[in-house]
Design a protein around this motif. Structure first.
Motif, PDB file in Angstrom:
ATOM      1  N   ARG A 153       1.222  -1.243  -0.126  1.00  0.00           N
ATOM      2  CA  ARG A 153       0.159   0.318   0.259  1.00  0.00           C
ATOM      3  C   ARG A 153       1.056   1.471   0.074  1.00  0.00           C
ATOM      4  O   ARG A 153       0.731   2.500  -0.553  1.00  0.00           O
ATOM      5  N   ALA A 154       1.881   1.443   0.452  1.00  0.00           N
ATOM      6  CA  ALA A 154       2.842   2.205   0.363  1.00  0.00           C
ATOM      7  C   ALA A 154       3.168   2.406  -0.776  1.00  0.00           C
ATOM      8  O   ALA A 154       3.653   4.041  -0.928  1.00  0.00           O
ATOM      9  N   GLY A 155       4.042   1.231  -1.128  1.00  0.00           N
ATOM     10  CA  GLY A 155       4.062   1.205  -2.617  1.00  0.00           C
ATOM     11  C   GLY A 155       3.326   2.201  -3.361  1.00  0.00           C
ATOM     12  O   GLY A 155       4.006   3.429  -4.084  1.00  0.00           O
ATOM     13  N   TRP A 156       2.159   1.546  -3.472  1.00  0.00           N
ATOM     14  CA  TRP A 156       1.340   2.364  -4.714  1.00  0.00           C
ATOM     15  C   TRP A 156       0.535   3.754  -4.339  1.00  0.00           C
ATOM     16  O   TRP A 156       0.567   4.679  -4.554  1.00  0.00           O
ATOM     17  N   ARG A 157       0.932   4.231  -2.367  1.00  0.00           N
ATOM     18  CA  ARG A 157       0.651   5.686  -2.579  1.00  0.00           C
ATOM     19  C   ARG A 157       2.032   6.661  -3.189  1.00  0.00           C
ATOM     20  O   ARG A 157       1.105   7.283  -3.206  1.00  0.00           O
ATOM     21  N   GLU A 158       2.458   5.972  -3.225  1.00  0.00           N
ATOM     22  CA  GLU A 158       3.689   6.622  -3.586  1.00  0.00           C
ATOM     23  C   GLU A 158       3.911   7.106  -4.588  1.00  0.00           C
ATOM     24  O   GLU A 158       3.747   8.251  -5.515  1.00  0.00           O
ATOM     25  N   ILE A 159       3.298   6.566  -5.578  1.00  0.00           N
ATOM     26  CA  ILE A 159       2.836   6.348  -7.203  1.00  0.00           C
ATOM     27  C   ILE A 159       1.834   6.915  -7.879  1.00  0.00           C
ATOM     28  O   ILE A 159       2.020   7.679  -8.398  1.00  0.00           O
ATOM     29  N   PHE A 160       0.978   6.376  -6.526  1.00  0.00           N
ATOM     30  CA  PHE A 160      -0.054   8.077  -6.979  1.00  0.00           C
ATOM     31  C   PHE A 160       0.542   8.798  -6.728  1.00  0.00           C
ATOM     32  O   PHE A 160      -0.422   9.418  -7.411  1.00  0.00           O
TER      33      PHE A 160
END
Length: 200
Positions: free
Chosen positions: A102-109
């Protein structure tokens, strides 16, 4: 033309193309430019590499053989399917599971989806995407050279597998009632079986 001359001109072509790629990883390897750099005719280049794709695949394989000689894709003690699945699992391992995913996808977003794209952010994302694509395409090229994959476009195959990986990495960030490992394994096996059997 002797075998020695053929081998040396082929090596010069590969060396020239690898040098050009090293100078500009985003550059397309045009037949004319590579031939000029290698000091051979375009006809000689076409003799060794009938298509631009054949040249690119060979250069890509040579580069990754230098970078990662012990890559799992080279372990012939296991099947081509198992090797490719293992390589794809390595990509997913970087994505993590649960909060890490989730943290990784938040950064991408935050970096690439939420704000209006700029030239700089677009170039940064495309560079990351291109490197990931090259990696998957390299694995497929190794298997193609072994005869484990029917003739076809490894670029298209790589895009297909990258799309599967993206979906699975998102699934790792989302709540699920099913066993993530079981679902992921089933999907990876289906995707790899499709790639190994289909002429794309």
């Amino acid at each position: 033309m002797t075998q020695e001359t053929q081998t040396s001109s082929r090596d010069r072509i590969i060396h020239a193309a690898m040098t050009m790629f090293g100078e500009d990883p985003g550059a397309r390897l045009s037949v004319r430019a590579v031939a000029a750099r290698a000091g051979v005719s375009t006809g000689s280049l076409r003799y060794h590499f009938p298509t631009q794709r054949a040249l690119q695949d060979t250069v890509l394989a040579a580069i990754y053989d230098l970078i990662t000689p012990g890559d799992l894709i080279h372990d012939r003690t296991v099947t081509a399917s198992e090797r490719l699945i293992g390589c794809l699992r390595q990509v997913l391992a970087v994505a993590g599971v649960g909060e890490q995913a989730r943290a990784g996808w938040r950064e991408i977003f935050k970096a690439y989806i939420e704000p209006e794209p700029t030239e700089e952010s677009r170039a940064a994302y495309l560079a990351i995407e291109q490197e990931a694509h090259r990696r998957v395409e390299y694995w497929l090229t190794v298997l193609s050279d072994e005869g484990a994959i029917p003739e076809g476009d490894n670029g298209r195959r790589a895009r297909y597998l990258e799309t599967v990986l993206t979906g699975l990495s998102i699934a790792r960030a989302l709540p699920s009632e099913e066993s993530l490992l079981a679902t992921e394994t089933e999907i990876l096996h289906a995707a790899v079986e499709h790639v190994l059997k289909q002429r794309l």
